[in-house]
Motif scaffolding. Structure first.
Motif, PDB file in Angstrom:
ATOM      1  N   SER A  40     -85.512  51.725 -23.712  1.00  0.00           N
ATOM      2  CA  SER A  40     -84.280  52.620 -23.271  1.00  0.00           C
ATOM      3  C   SER A  40     -83.302  51.891 -24.117  1.00  0.00           C
ATOM      4  N   ARG A  42     -79.987  53.007 -23.384  1.00  0.00           N
ATOM      5  CA  ARG A  42     -78.730  53.282 -22.417  1.00  0.00           C
ATOM      6  C   ARG A  42     -78.294  52.155 -22.230  1.00  0.00           C
ATOM      7  N   VAL A  45     -79.656  51.431 -16.995  1.00  0.00           N
ATOM      8  CA  VAL A  45     -81.014  52.158 -16.814  1.00  0.00           C
ATOM      9  C   VAL A  45     -81.358  51.992 -15.379  1.00  0.00           C
ATOM     10  N   TRP A  58     -88.815  55.463 -15.615  1.00  0.00           N
ATOM     11  CA  TRP A  58     -87.312  55.775 -15.604  1.00  0.00           C
ATOM     12  C   TRP A  58     -87.138  56.733 -14.304  1.00  0.00           C
TER      13      TRP A  58
END
Ligand code: FES
Length: 69
Positions: A40, A42, A45, A58
């Motif tokens: 990921s 992001r 997370v 996730w």
């Protein structure tokens, strides 16, 4: 050549919550127990700790108790 303290990488910081996911600053790559990896990119997370997520590793908020409405 000696390393300067400023050269040391910052420790990875995880935020463990009593109920819910563990939060970690991204990007991250998670190695799963079946040998696969998930990545990921992001900024933050949420890692599932309850194993109920349909998007494991996730968090998809499946850890929340369902209430009748
Ligand atoms: S911790 Fe949120 S779905 Fe598992």
């Amino acid at each position: 050549m000696a390393r300067e303290p400023a050269d040391e990488p910052e420790p990875v910081r995880l935020r463990v919550q009593r109920e819910g996911p563990t939060l970690v600053d991204g990007p991250v790559t998670v190695e799963l127990d079946d040998g696969t990896t998930a990545t990921s990119d992001r900024f933050r997370v949420a890692l599932c700790t309850c194993r109920r997520s349909r998007r494991f590793p996730w968090c998809d908020t499946s850890h929340r108790r369902r209430t009748r409405g």
